[in-house]
Design an enzyme around this catalytic site. Structure first.
Site, PDB file in Angstrom:
ATOM      1  NE  ARG A  93      -4.505   0.038   2.456  1.00 29.40           N
ATOM      2  CZ  ARG A  93      -5.049  -1.159   2.442  1.00 29.40           C
ATOM      3  NH1 ARG A  93      -4.802  -2.550   2.282  1.00 29.40           N
ATOM      4  NH2 ARG A  93      -6.525  -0.963   2.327  1.00 29.40           N
ATOM      5  NE  ARG A 127     -16.953  -4.006   3.227  1.00 25.97           N
ATOM      6  CZ  ARG A 127     -15.697  -3.622   3.100  1.00 25.97           C
ATOM      7  NH1 ARG A 127     -15.005  -4.306   2.204  1.00 25.97           N
ATOM      8  NH2 ARG A 127     -14.927  -2.472   3.668  1.00 25.97           N
TER       9      ARG A 127
HETATM   10  P1  AP5 Z   1      -8.513  -3.724   3.931  1.00 26.86           P
HETATM   11  O1  AP5 Z   1      -9.206  -4.692   4.571  1.00 26.86           O
HETATM   12  O2  AP5 Z   1      -7.680  -4.141   2.888  1.00 26.86           O
HETATM   13  O3  AP5 Z   1      -9.551  -2.644   3.217  1.00 26.86           O
HETATM   14  P2  AP5 Z   1      -9.477  -1.766   1.781  1.00 26.86           P
HETATM   15  O4  AP5 Z   1      -8.352  -1.855   1.041  1.00 26.86           O
HETATM   16  O5  AP5 Z   1     -10.143  -0.298   2.416  1.00 26.86           O
HETATM   17  O6  AP5 Z   1     -10.678  -2.553   0.956  1.00 26.86           O
HETATM   18  P3  AP5 Z   1     -12.042  -3.091   1.556  1.00 26.86           P
HETATM   19  O7  AP5 Z   1     -11.771  -4.406   2.312  1.00 26.86           O
HETATM   20  O8  AP5 Z   1     -12.412  -2.193   2.177  1.00 26.86           O
HETATM   21  O9  AP5 Z   1     -12.644  -3.361  -0.030  1.00 26.86           O
HETATM   22  P4  AP5 Z   1     -12.407  -4.596  -0.865  1.00 26.86           P
HETATM   23  O10 AP5 Z   1     -11.541  -3.894  -2.360  1.00 26.86           O
HETATM   24  O11 AP5 Z   1     -11.698  -5.827  -0.703  1.00 26.86           O
HETATM   25  O12 AP5 Z   1     -13.897  -4.596  -1.628  1.00 26.86           O
HETATM   26  P5  AP5 Z   1     -14.871  -5.968  -1.275  1.00 26.86           P
HETATM   27  O13 AP5 Z   1     -14.715  -7.051  -2.127  1.00 26.86           O
HETATM   28  O14 AP5 Z   1     -14.972  -6.251   0.108  1.00 26.86           O
HETATM   29  O15 AP5 Z   1      -7.933  -2.801   4.942  1.00 26.86           O
HETATM   30  C1  AP5 Z   1      -8.302  -2.406   6.055  1.00 26.86           C
HETATM   31  C2  AP5 Z   1      -7.379  -1.573   7.114  1.00 26.86           C
HETATM   32  O16 AP5 Z   1      -6.359  -2.261   7.280  1.00 26.86           O
HETATM   33  C3  AP5 Z   1      -6.862  -0.271   6.309  1.00 26.86           C
HETATM   34  O17 AP5 Z   1      -7.725   0.698   6.305  1.00 26.86           O
HETATM   35  C4  AP5 Z   1      -5.615  -0.242   7.124  1.00 26.86           C
HETATM   36  O18 AP5 Z   1      -5.513   0.482   8.159  1.00 26.86           O
HETATM   37  C5  AP5 Z   1      -5.214  -1.714   7.318  1.00 26.86           C
HETATM   38  N1  AP5 Z   1      -4.144  -1.998   6.350  1.00 26.86           N
HETATM   39  C6  AP5 Z   1      -4.253  -3.308   5.447  1.00 26.86           C
HETATM   40  N2  AP5 Z   1      -3.471  -3.472   4.739  1.00 26.86           N
HETATM   41  C7  AP5 Z   1      -2.391  -2.511   4.877  1.00 26.86           C
HETATM   42  C8  AP5 Z   1      -1.094  -2.408   4.321  1.00 26.86           C
HETATM   43  N3  AP5 Z   1      -0.623  -3.002   3.173  1.00 26.86           N
HETATM   44  N4  AP5 Z   1      -0.432  -1.274   5.057  1.00 26.86           N
HETATM   45  C9  AP5 Z   1      -0.996  -0.573   6.051  1.00 26.86           C
HETATM   46  N5  AP5 Z   1      -2.022  -0.596   6.422  1.00 26.86           N
HETATM   47  C10 AP5 Z   1      -2.841  -1.831   6.025  1.00 26.86           C
HETATM   48  O19 AP5 Z   1     -16.344  -5.390  -1.825  1.00 26.86           O
HETATM   49  C11 AP5 Z   1     -16.916  -4.078  -1.207  1.00 26.86           C
HETATM   50  C12 AP5 Z   1     -18.369  -4.276  -1.223  1.00 26.86           C
HETATM   51  O20 AP5 Z   1     -18.561  -4.092  -2.519  1.00 26.86           O
HETATM   52  C13 AP5 Z   1     -18.946  -5.455  -0.714  1.00 26.86           C
HETATM   53  O21 AP5 Z   1     -20.243  -5.259  -0.016  1.00 26.86           O
HETATM   54  C14 AP5 Z   1     -19.239  -6.433  -1.904  1.00 26.86           C
HETATM   55  O22 AP5 Z   1     -19.987  -7.239  -2.095  1.00 26.86           O
HETATM   56  C15 AP5 Z   1     -19.291  -5.183  -2.853  1.00 26.86           C
HETATM   57  N6  AP5 Z   1     -18.832  -5.489  -4.384  1.00 26.86           N
HETATM   58  C16 AP5 Z   1     -17.539  -6.055  -4.770  1.00 26.86           C
HETATM   59  N7  AP5 Z   1     -17.517  -6.099  -6.045  1.00 26.86           N
HETATM   60  C17 AP5 Z   1     -18.452  -5.736  -6.767  1.00 26.86           C
HETATM   61  C18 AP5 Z   1     -18.913  -5.482  -8.016  1.00 26.86           C
HETATM   62  N8  AP5 Z   1     -17.979  -5.735  -9.054  1.00 26.86           N
HETATM   63  N9  AP5 Z   1     -20.268  -5.096  -8.156  1.00 26.86           N
HETATM   64  C19 AP5 Z   1     -21.087  -4.597  -7.377  1.00 26.86           C
HETATM   65  N10 AP5 Z   1     -20.892  -4.610  -5.928  1.00 26.86           N
HETATM   66  C20 AP5 Z   1     -19.415  -5.184  -5.540  1.00 26.86           C
HETATM   67 MG    MG Z   2     -11.160  -6.198   1.321  1.00 31.02          MG
END
Ligand code: AP5
Ligand code: MG
Length: 219
Positions: A93, A127
Site C-alpha cells: 500500500r 457492505r
Molecule cells: P482492507 O481490509 O484491505 O480494506 P480496503 O483496502 O479498504 O478494502 P476493502 O476490504 O474495504 O474493500 P475491497 O476492495 O476488498 O472490496 P470488497 O470485495 O469487500 O484494509 C483495512 C485496513 O487495514 C486499512 O484501512 C489499514 O488500516 C489496514 N491495512 C491493510 N493493509 C495494509 C497495508 N498493506 N499497509 C498498511 N495498513 C494496512 O467489496 C466491497 C463491497 O462491494 C462488498 O459489499 C461487495 O459485495 C461489493 N462488491 C464488490 N465487487 C462488486 C462488484 N463488482 N459489483 C457490485 N458490488 C461489488
Molecule cells: Mg477487502
C-alpha cells in the site's frame, strides 16, 4: 491458466472489490488469498499485542506502519502454501512496502481495480461481512438469502467497523495519498494490469481472468 505460478497483488481503493475477486480467483487458481486487512482485523479481534497496537489506526482509517506490515507479510509468504503463488489483497500500500516485496522475490502482475470514489462510498456503506467465515455481502448487490445470515456458514452478518462514512473518507484519502502512486511505480516496471472494477462482480472476474492470461503470456 492453472499450470504456472501466479504471484499477484491486488491494488485499488477501498471497496474496489479486491476481497470479492480474490475469493473467486484464489479458489480457481488454487493459491492462497492473503489479505493484510483480514489479518489485522483478526489480530484486533483476538487482542494480540499487534491487535492492541493497531486497533486505533484501523478504527480511524489510517495505514498501519510499514515495518509492522512488512514483517507480517514476510512471515506469511514464508509459509509453504505460497509456493505456487499467492494473491496479496491490500499489500503493498506504500512504495516502501512495494520495495520490500521486490526483496522477497517480486511479483508477476499488479492488478489494479479501478472504481470511482462515489461507487466506493455506495459499496462500503452497503457492505455486510460474515462474523464467522468472513464472506462478503452487499445489501443491494449481493444480499444473503436470509437477512443478516451468511449463506455459506449460517454465521451472523455484521458491519465492518471502518465502513462508517467518516472513516470511509479517511481511507479514501489514505488511498489517494499513499497507494495510488503504486500504479505508476508498477507501470514503470511493466507489471501493471488495469481492470475496470465498476461492472458486476461476475463481469469483473471474467475480465480479470481473460486479461491476466494475455498479460502473462505476453511477458
Ligand atoms: P482492507 O481490509 O484491505 O480494506 P480496503 O483496502 O479498504 O478494502 P476493502 O476490504 O474495504 O474493500 P475491497 O476492495 O476488498 O472490496 P470488497 O470485495 O469487500 O484494509 C483495512 C485496513 O487495514 C486499512 O484501512 C489499514 O488500516 C489496514 N491495512 C491493510 N493493509 C495494509 C497495508 N498493506 N499497509 C498498511 N495498513 C494496512 O467489496 C466491497 C463491497 O462491494 C462488498 O459489499 C461487495 O459485495 C461489493 N462488491 C464488490 N465487487 C462488486 C462488484 N463488482 N459489483 C457490485 N458490488 C461489488
Ligand atoms: Mg477487502
Amino acid at each position: 491458466m492453472v499450470d504456472r505460478s501466479f504471484r499477484l497483488i491486488f491494488l485499488g481503493p477501498p471497496g474496489a472489490g479486491k476481497g470479492t475477486i480474490s475469493a473467486m480467483a484464489a479458489e480457481r487458481l488454487g493459491i492462497p488469498h492473503i489479505s493484510t486487512g483480514d489479518m489485522f482485523r483478526a489480530a484486533v479481534k483476538s487482542s494480540t499485542p499487534l491487535g492492541l497496537e493497531i486497533k486505533e489506526i484501523l478504527a480511524r482509517g489510517g495505514l498501519v506502519p510499514d515495518a509492522l506490515t512488512i514483517a507480517l507479510v514476510k512471515e506469511r509468504l514464508a509459509q509453504p502454501d505460497t509456493v505456487r503463488g499467492f494473491i496479496l489483497d491490500g499489500f503493498p500500500r506504500t512504495v516502501p512496502q512495494a520495495e520490500a516485496l521486490e526483496e522477497l522475490g517480486g511479483i508477476d502482475a499488479a492488478v489494479d481495480f479501478e472504481v470511482s470514489d462515489e461507487l466506493v462510498v455506495f459499496r462500503l456503506t452497503g457492505r455486510r461481512i460474515c462474523g464467522s467465515c468472513g464472506a462478503i455481502y452487499h445489501v443491494a448487490n449481493k444480499p444473503p438469502q436470509q437477512e443478516d445470515i451468511c449463506d455459506r456458514c449460517g454465521g451472523r452478518l455484521t458491519i465492518r467497523n471502518d465502513d462508517r462514512p467518516e472513516t470511509v473518507h479517511a481511507r479514501l484519502a489514505a488511498y489517494h495519498a499513499e497507494t495510488e502512486p503504486l500504479k505508476s511505480w508498477y507501470g514503470a516496471r511493466g507489471l501493471l494490469l488495469t481492470i475496470d472494477g465498476a461492472p458486476d462482480a461476475e463481469t469483473v472476474y471474467r475480465s480479470f481472468t481473460v486479461r491476466l492470461e494475455h498479460f502473462l503470456a505476453e511477458r
